[in-house]
Enzyme design. Structure first.
Site, PDB file in Angstrom:
ATOM      1  N   TRP A  42       0.856  -1.191   0.000  1.00 17.16           N
ATOM      2  CA  TRP A  42       0.000   0.000   0.000  1.00 17.16           C
ATOM      3  C   TRP A  42       0.892   1.241   0.000  1.00 17.16           C
ATOM      4  O   TRP A  42       1.869   1.282   0.740  1.00 17.16           O
ATOM      5  CB  TRP A  42      -0.913  -0.019   1.223  1.00 17.16           C
ATOM      6  CG  TRP A  42      -2.049   0.940   1.113  1.00 17.16           C
ATOM      7  CD1 TRP A  42      -2.133   2.154   1.713  1.00 17.16           C
ATOM      8  CD2 TRP A  42      -3.243   0.781   0.359  1.00 17.16           C
ATOM      9  NE1 TRP A  42      -3.305   2.765   1.391  1.00 17.16           N
ATOM     10  CE2 TRP A  42      -4.025   1.946   0.553  1.00 17.16           C
ATOM     11  CE3 TRP A  42      -3.747  -0.233  -0.463  1.00 17.16           C
ATOM     12  CZ2 TRP A  42      -5.264   2.131  -0.036  1.00 17.16           C
ATOM     13  CZ3 TRP A  42      -4.981  -0.056  -1.041  1.00 17.16           C
ATOM     14  CH2 TRP A  42      -5.720   1.108  -0.828  1.00 17.16           C
ATOM     15  N   GLU A  70      -0.278  -5.436   8.144  1.00 18.51           N
ATOM     16  CA  GLU A  70       0.270  -6.793   8.070  1.00 18.51           C
ATOM     17  C   GLU A  70       1.760  -6.871   8.427  1.00 18.51           C
ATOM     18  O   GLU A  70       2.326  -7.965   8.523  1.00 18.51           O
ATOM     19  CB  GLU A  70       0.044  -7.374   6.667  1.00 18.51           C
ATOM     20  CG  GLU A  70      -1.407  -7.709   6.368  1.00 18.51           C
ATOM     21  CD  GLU A  70      -2.286  -6.491   6.060  1.00 18.51           C
ATOM     22  OE1 GLU A  70      -3.501  -6.561   6.329  1.00 18.51           O
ATOM     23  OE2 GLU A  70      -1.758  -5.466   5.572  1.00 18.51           O
ATOM     24  N   CYS A  80       3.652   2.985   4.948  1.00 15.76           N
ATOM     25  CA  CYS A  80       3.230   4.380   4.868  1.00 15.76           C
ATOM     26  C   CYS A  80       1.715   4.441   4.996  1.00 15.76           C
ATOM     27  O   CYS A  80       0.995   3.825   4.212  1.00 15.76           O
ATOM     28  CB  CYS A  80       3.676   4.989   3.548  1.00 15.76           C
ATOM     29  SG  CYS A  80       3.119   6.684   3.320  1.00 15.76           S
ATOM     30  N   VAL A  81       1.261   5.170   5.999  1.00 13.46           N
ATOM     31  CA  VAL A  81      -0.168   5.383   6.205  1.00 13.46           C
ATOM     32  C   VAL A  81      -0.411   6.886   6.118  1.00 13.46           C
ATOM     33  O   VAL A  81       0.198   7.658   6.861  1.00 13.46           O
ATOM     34  CB  VAL A  81      -0.638   4.834   7.574  1.00 13.46           C
ATOM     35  CG1 VAL A  81      -2.147   4.919   7.690  1.00 13.46           C
ATOM     36  CG2 VAL A  81      -0.154   3.403   7.776  1.00 13.46           C
ATOM     37  N   ASP A 125     -10.105  10.522   5.418  1.00 11.63           N
ATOM     38  CA  ASP A 125     -11.296  11.155   5.979  1.00 11.63           C
ATOM     39  C   ASP A 125     -11.924  10.372   7.124  1.00 11.63           C
ATOM     40  O   ASP A 125     -12.866  10.842   7.746  1.00 11.63           O
ATOM     41  CB  ASP A 125     -12.347  11.344   4.875  1.00 11.63           C
ATOM     42  CG  ASP A 125     -11.888  12.332   3.818  1.00 11.63           C
ATOM     43  OD1 ASP A 125     -11.104  13.244   4.161  1.00 11.63           O
ATOM     44  OD2 ASP A 125     -12.314  12.181   2.662  1.00 11.63           O
ATOM     45  N   THR A 126     -11.429   9.164   7.380  1.00 10.06           N
ATOM     46  CA  THR A 126     -12.034   8.335   8.432  1.00 10.06           C
ATOM     47  C   THR A 126     -10.993   7.997   9.499  1.00 10.06           C
ATOM     48  O   THR A 126      -9.811   8.284   9.352  1.00 10.06           O
ATOM     49  CB  THR A 126     -12.585   7.019   7.839  1.00 10.06           C
ATOM     50  OG1 THR A 126     -11.481   6.209   7.421  1.00 10.06           O
ATOM     51  CG2 THR A 126     -13.518   7.284   6.664  1.00 10.06           C
ATOM     52  N   HIS A 177      -9.863   5.160  10.096  1.00 12.50           N
ATOM     53  CA  HIS A 177      -9.090   3.996   9.659  1.00 12.50           C
ATOM     54  C   HIS A 177      -7.595   4.217   9.890  1.00 12.50           C
ATOM     55  O   HIS A 177      -6.880   3.310  10.329  1.00 12.50           O
ATOM     56  CB  HIS A 177      -9.381   3.717   8.177  1.00 12.50           C
ATOM     57  CG  HIS A 177      -8.700   2.512   7.639  1.00 12.50           C
ATOM     58  ND1 HIS A 177      -9.076   1.228   7.970  1.00 12.50           N
ATOM     59  CD2 HIS A 177      -7.664   2.391   6.776  1.00 12.50           C
ATOM     60  CE1 HIS A 177      -8.295   0.365   7.346  1.00 12.50           C
ATOM     61  NE2 HIS A 177      -7.429   1.050   6.608  1.00 12.50           N
ATOM     62  N   ARG A 195       9.670  12.507   3.242  1.00 14.50           N
ATOM     63  CA  ARG A 195      10.330  11.595   4.179  1.00 14.50           C
ATOM     64  C   ARG A 195      10.728  10.265   3.526  1.00 14.50           C
ATOM     65  O   ARG A 195      11.189   9.354   4.200  1.00 14.50           O
ATOM     66  CB  ARG A 195       9.400  11.340   5.369  1.00 14.50           C
ATOM     67  CG  ARG A 195       9.238  12.575   6.248  1.00 14.50           C
ATOM     68  CD  ARG A 195       7.977  12.522   7.115  1.00 14.50           C
ATOM     69  NE  ARG A 195       7.906  13.665   8.001  1.00 14.50           N
ATOM     70  CZ  ARG A 195       7.520  14.894   7.640  1.00 14.50           C
ATOM     71  NH1 ARG A 195       7.170  15.139   6.375  1.00 14.50           N
ATOM     72  NH2 ARG A 195       7.479  15.879   8.514  1.00 14.50           N
TER      73      ARG A 195
END
Length: 174
Positions: free
Chosen positions: A30, A66, A88-89, A93-94, A96, A135
């Site tokens: 992701w 994971e 990387c996250v 909008d939520t 999550h 980064r």
């Protein structure tokens, strides 16, 4: 650590040799544009400090959530000295974002404490894509470099403690 005024690819303290160390790297698919850069930074740093390319094993996982289980697989099924977890996250909008970040952070910590094996936290948790790019090889350096250096330092520290013949059994001290 805050990175607004720090380059993640510059190390203040010396990094020991990684010549005889083995590393597993788990990378999130992701946000692959970012995590591929993190992976390149981590590998570059490991090689820079003497790790043999043959002593680096890379595995990809679907997402940052994971990473802890993949780190555990390295502990269970390989002979690596440390694992580098790269992900990387990016805030959405939520909520999550909060759940993924908390789960990954706690999971990575749990693996290293349970297995007595360093697991370097190379996960970016940013507000937007530009912060991630900054980064992951941009103007603030590369978190992959920093995670690899941390893994090398922690393996070195663990070996220092393991080689200390004057270890104290703290269970017998009142």
């Amino acid at each position: 650590m805050a990175t607004k005024n720090k380059n993640l690819s510059t190390f203040t303290f010396p990094v020991p040799s990684a010549a005889d160390m083995r590393f597993g790297i788990v990378v999130s698919e992701w946000n692959c544009r970012i995590t591929q850069n993190l992976l390149e930074g981590a590998i570059r740093t490991l090689l820079r400090y003497g790790c043999l390319e043959s002593n680096i094993e890379v595995r990809w996982v679907p997402g940052t959530f994971e990473l802890p289980l993949a780190a555990r697989y390295f502990a269970d099924y390989t002979t690596v000295d440390a694992v580098i977890a790269l992900g990387c996250v990016i805030q959405g909008d939520t909520r999550h974002f909060d759940f993924v970040c908390q789960g990954a952070t706690q999971g990575i910590m749990d693996v290293q404490l349970e297995w007595n094996m360093p697991v370097a936290f190379g996960v970016l948790t940013t507000n937007d894509m530009q912060q991630a790019l900054d980064r992951a090889g941009g103007k603030l350096g590369n978190k992959g470099d920093e995670a690899a250096a941390a893994a090398i330092k922690m393996v070195h520290l663990q070996r220092e403690f393991e080689g200390n013949s004057s270890q104290v059994d703290r269970r017998t001290i009142n």
